[in-house]
Design a protein around this motif. Structure first.
Motif, PDB file in Angstrom:
ATOM      1  N   VAL A  90       1.036  -1.209   0.129  1.00 45.80           N
ATOM      2  CA  VAL A  90       0.085   0.004  -0.097  1.00 45.80           C
ATOM      3  C   VAL A  90       0.911   1.287  -0.112  1.00 45.80           C
ATOM      4  N   VAL A  91       1.906   1.444   0.755  1.00 44.58           N
ATOM      5  CA  VAL A  91       2.714   2.367   0.966  1.00 44.58           C
ATOM      6  C   VAL A  91       3.341   2.628  -0.380  1.00 44.58           C
ATOM      7  N   GLU A  92       3.820   1.695  -0.918  1.00 48.87           N
ATOM      8  CA  GLU A  92       4.640   1.655  -2.265  1.00 48.87           C
ATOM      9  C   GLU A  92       3.622   2.335  -3.285  1.00 48.87           C
ATOM     10  N   ARG A  93       2.383   1.815  -3.360  1.00 46.64           N
ATOM     11  CA  ARG A  93       1.420   2.010  -4.504  1.00 46.64           C
ATOM     12  C   ARG A  93       1.047   3.626  -4.517  1.00 46.64           C
ATOM     13  N   LEU A  94       0.691   3.854  -2.896  1.00 48.79           N
ATOM     14  CA  LEU A  94       0.359   5.251  -2.693  1.00 48.79           C
ATOM     15  C   LEU A  94       1.538   6.250  -3.090  1.00 48.79           C
ATOM     16  N   ALA A  95       2.790   5.830  -2.854  1.00 52.18           N
ATOM     17  CA  ALA A  95       3.731   6.790  -3.408  1.00 52.18           C
ATOM     18  C   ALA A  95       3.960   6.896  -4.659  1.00 52.18           C
ATOM     19  N   ALA A  96       3.843   5.846  -5.547  1.00 57.36           N
ATOM     20  CA  ALA A  96       3.801   6.096  -7.004  1.00 57.36           C
ATOM     21  C   ALA A  96       2.884   6.632  -7.480  1.00 57.36           C
ATOM     22  N   ARG A  97       1.696   6.675  -6.840  1.00 61.89           N
ATOM     23  CA  ARG A  97       0.552   7.569  -7.272  1.00 61.89           C
ATOM     24  C   ARG A  97       0.996   9.046  -7.147  1.00 61.89           C
ATOM     25  N   GLU A  98       1.335   9.240  -5.934  1.00 62.12           N
ATOM     26  CA  GLU A  98       1.617  10.317  -5.335  1.00 62.12           C
ATOM     27  C   GLU A  98       2.648  11.216  -6.301  1.00 62.12           C
ATOM     28  N   GLU A  99       3.716  10.485  -6.792  1.00 61.81           N
ATOM     29  CA  GLU A  99       4.673  11.038  -7.762  1.00 61.81           C
ATOM     30  C   GLU A  99       4.006  11.324  -8.923  1.00 61.81           C
ATOM     31  N   ARG A 100       3.172  10.397  -9.705  1.00 62.94           N
ATOM     32  CA  ARG A 100       2.469  10.841 -10.850  1.00 62.94           C
ATOM     33  C   ARG A 100       1.486  12.069 -10.437  1.00 62.94           C
ATOM     34  N   GLU A 101       1.019  12.361  -9.391  1.00 60.97           N
ATOM     35  CA  GLU A 101       0.305  13.351  -9.300  1.00 60.97           C
ATOM     36  C   GLU A 101       1.202  14.831  -9.195  1.00 60.97           C
ATOM     37  N   ARG A 102       2.630  14.662  -8.655  1.00 60.23           N
ATOM     38  CA  ARG A 102       3.474  15.736  -8.525  1.00 60.23           C
ATOM     39  C   ARG A 102       4.418  15.960  -9.947  1.00 60.23           C
ATOM     40  N   GLY A 103       4.199  14.894 -10.860  1.00 59.75           N
ATOM     41  CA  GLY A 103       4.787  15.125 -12.043  1.00 59.75           C
ATOM     42  C   GLY A 103       4.424  16.185 -12.845  1.00 59.75           C
ATOM     43  N   LEU A 112      -6.992   9.923  -4.914  1.00 63.49           N
ATOM     44  CA  LEU A 112      -5.841   9.674  -4.107  1.00 63.49           C
ATOM     45  C   LEU A 112      -6.058  10.121  -2.830  1.00 63.49           C
ATOM     46  N   ALA A 113      -6.768  11.461  -2.808  1.00 62.29           N
ATOM     47  CA  ALA A 113      -6.743  12.039  -1.359  1.00 62.29           C
ATOM     48  C   ALA A 113      -7.686  11.116  -0.748  1.00 62.29           C
ATOM     49  N   LEU A 114      -8.691  10.511  -1.149  1.00 65.70           N
ATOM     50  CA  LEU A 114      -9.770   9.627  -0.171  1.00 65.70           C
ATOM     51  C   LEU A 114      -8.755   8.427  -0.134  1.00 65.70           C
ATOM     52  N   ALA A 115      -8.023   7.738  -0.955  1.00 63.05           N
ATOM     53  CA  ALA A 115      -7.344   6.900  -0.579  1.00 63.05           C
ATOM     54  C   ALA A 115      -6.219   6.833   0.523  1.00 63.05           C
ATOM     55  N   ARG A 116      -5.719   8.043   0.388  1.00 62.38           N
ATOM     56  CA  ARG A 116      -4.589   8.578   1.629  1.00 62.38           C
ATOM     57  C   ARG A 116      -5.272   8.652   2.929  1.00 62.38           C
ATOM     58  N   GLU A 117      -6.570   9.156   2.957  1.00 63.64           N
ATOM     59  CA  GLU A 117      -7.212   9.391   4.212  1.00 63.64           C
ATOM     60  C   GLU A 117      -7.605   7.994   4.692  1.00 63.64           C
ATOM     61  N   SER A 118      -8.059   7.123   3.825  1.00 66.64           N
ATOM     62  CA  SER A 118      -8.606   5.606   4.052  1.00 66.64           C
ATOM     63  C   SER A 118      -7.284   5.062   4.889  1.00 66.64           C
ATOM     64  N   TRP A 119      -6.054   5.093   4.191  1.00 65.34           N
ATOM     65  CA  TRP A 119      -4.892   4.438   4.747  1.00 65.34           C
ATOM     66  C   TRP A 119      -4.532   5.166   6.187  1.00 65.34           C
ATOM     67  N   ARG A 120      -4.593   6.507   6.349  1.00 68.79           N
ATOM     68  CA  ARG A 120      -4.486   7.055   7.416  1.00 68.79           C
ATOM     69  C   ARG A 120      -5.261   6.418   8.693  1.00 68.79           C
TER      70      ARG A 120
END
Length: 173
Positions: A90-103, A112-120
């Motif tokens: 999960v941490v790896e996949r979230l980081a990859a998606r966040e990297e795409r978002e920052r690209g 992604l915002a809802l997925a991050r909140e769910s993980w928290r």
């Protein structure tokens, strides 16, 4: 709840997190069908959030079309199976998606915002559950030593309880 941004394709209206909402819907249906825990309980939410996160993060580009294909279900079973490093995945996949978002050209992603909140929530929320042991699988194995004492309880992150619930719900599907 309105997302804070738009994705540029909706004429200025807030972007709708459809991928996350679809993943959450499928997870909810699987758990309700399995009837493993009472709906509305924290255990149910742990299972739903864990399964929704799994579904959302394993979705590559094709979306949830063909959600009932056997290969997709097998993938979910593999990801939620005992021994799979789910939290690291999960941490790896979230980081990859966040990297795409920052690209370059990356726009804020409401899914992604809802997925991050769910993980928290899954990481920070602790539930009192049967002590399944750190080294023992969460399912019974013939000849695997001492049985789990379900009367012995300990506080555990919600995802640790949600993972076996998710796995069993998929199996019952």
């Amino acid at each position: 709840m309105h997302p804070e941004s738009t994705n540029g394709t909706s004429g200025g209206a807030p972007a709708i997190p459809m991928a996350w909402l679809c993943a959450e819907y499928v997870a909810d249906e699987l758990l309700r069908t399995g009837a493993l825990v009472e709906g509305g309980s924290l255990e149910y939410r742990a299972g739903r959030e864990t399964l929704a996160l799994t579904i959302y993060l394993c979705d590559a580009t094709e979306g949830l079309a063909g959600v009932r294909t056997m290969s997709r279900i097998e993938e979910w079973l593999d990801l939620t199976a005992y021994g799979h490093p789910w939290s690291a995945w999960v941490v790896e996949r979230l980081a990859a998606r966040e990297e795409r978002e920052r690209g370059p050209g990356g726009a804020p992603d409401p899914d992604l915002a809802l997925a991050r909140e769910s993980w928290r929530w899954l990481w920070r929320t602790e539930l009192l559950a049967a002590d399944l042991g750190e080294d023992e699988p969460w399912y019974p194995v013939a000849g695997a030593g001492t049985p789990v004492d379900e009367g012995e309880r300990k506080w555990t992150p919600a995802w640790r309880l949600g993972l076996p619930l998710s796995h069993l719900a998929i199996h019952l599907f």
